[in-house]
Motif scaffolding. Sequence first.
Motif, PDB file in Angstrom:
ATOM      1  N   GLU A  55      33.743  44.118  22.460  1.00  0.00           N
ATOM      2  CA  GLU A  55      34.508  43.231  21.582  1.00  0.00           C
ATOM      3  C   GLU A  55      35.799  43.905  21.123  1.00  0.00           C
ATOM      4  OE1 GLU A  55      31.958  41.927  18.419  1.00  0.00           O
ATOM      5  OE2 GLU A  55      30.759  40.682  19.758  1.00  0.00           O
ATOM      6  N   ARG A  73      27.993  45.918  22.868  1.00  0.00           N
ATOM      7  CA  ARG A  73      28.648  44.663  22.487  1.00  0.00           C
ATOM      8  C   ARG A  73      29.869  44.936  21.610  1.00  0.00           C
ATOM      9  NH1 ARG A  73      25.571  42.053  18.593  1.00  0.00           N
ATOM     10  NH2 ARG A  73      27.247  42.146  17.133  1.00  0.00           N
ATOM     11  N   GLU A  74      29.715  45.853  20.640  1.00  0.00           N
ATOM     12  CA  GLU A  74      30.816  46.149  19.734  1.00  0.00           C
ATOM     13  C   GLU A  74      31.989  46.793  20.460  1.00  0.00           C
ATOM     14  OE1 GLU A  74      27.665  46.728  19.161  1.00  0.00           O
ATOM     15  OE2 GLU A  74      27.156  45.836  17.233  1.00  0.00           O
ATOM     16  N   ASP A 108      38.229  43.938  24.045  1.00  0.00           N
ATOM     17  CA  ASP A 108      38.737  42.588  24.240  1.00  0.00           C
ATOM     18  C   ASP A 108      39.735  42.218  23.146  1.00  0.00           C
ATOM     19  OD1 ASP A 108      37.140  42.337  26.468  1.00  0.00           O
ATOM     20  OD2 ASP A 108      35.626  41.101  25.472  1.00  0.00           O
ATOM     21  N   TYR A 109      39.437  42.587  21.899  1.00  0.00           N
ATOM     22  CA  TYR A 109      40.323  42.268  20.780  1.00  0.00           C
ATOM     23  C   TYR A 109      41.649  43.022  20.906  1.00  0.00           C
ATOM     24  CZ  TYR A 109      41.938  41.376  16.048  1.00  0.00           C
ATOM     25  OH  TYR A 109      42.676  40.988  14.971  1.00  0.00           O
TER      26      TYR A 109
END
Length: 74
Positions: A48, A44-45, A51-52
């Motif tokens: 993220e 997940r990290e 994506d960021y």
Amino acid sequence: HDTTKKYPKHDEVLMPLVAFLNNRIDYQGNKEIIKGYGFKEIEREVKEMCDYANFLERKARNEGINQEISQGIN
């Protein structure tokens, strides 16, 4: 930083940071680098962060385009 090379000192910490902060490495590449350095899979990290990084790149590009348009450069 070339992810195929090692940092002379503290590579076990610096390379995962490079992977997280590098927006040119895709999600799968980041995941492999992180796993290769013995970190637990933090899917997940990693997703993220990818994506960021992509969000920041798009935002900067759009702001540059808008600034050019407002200055009549286009």
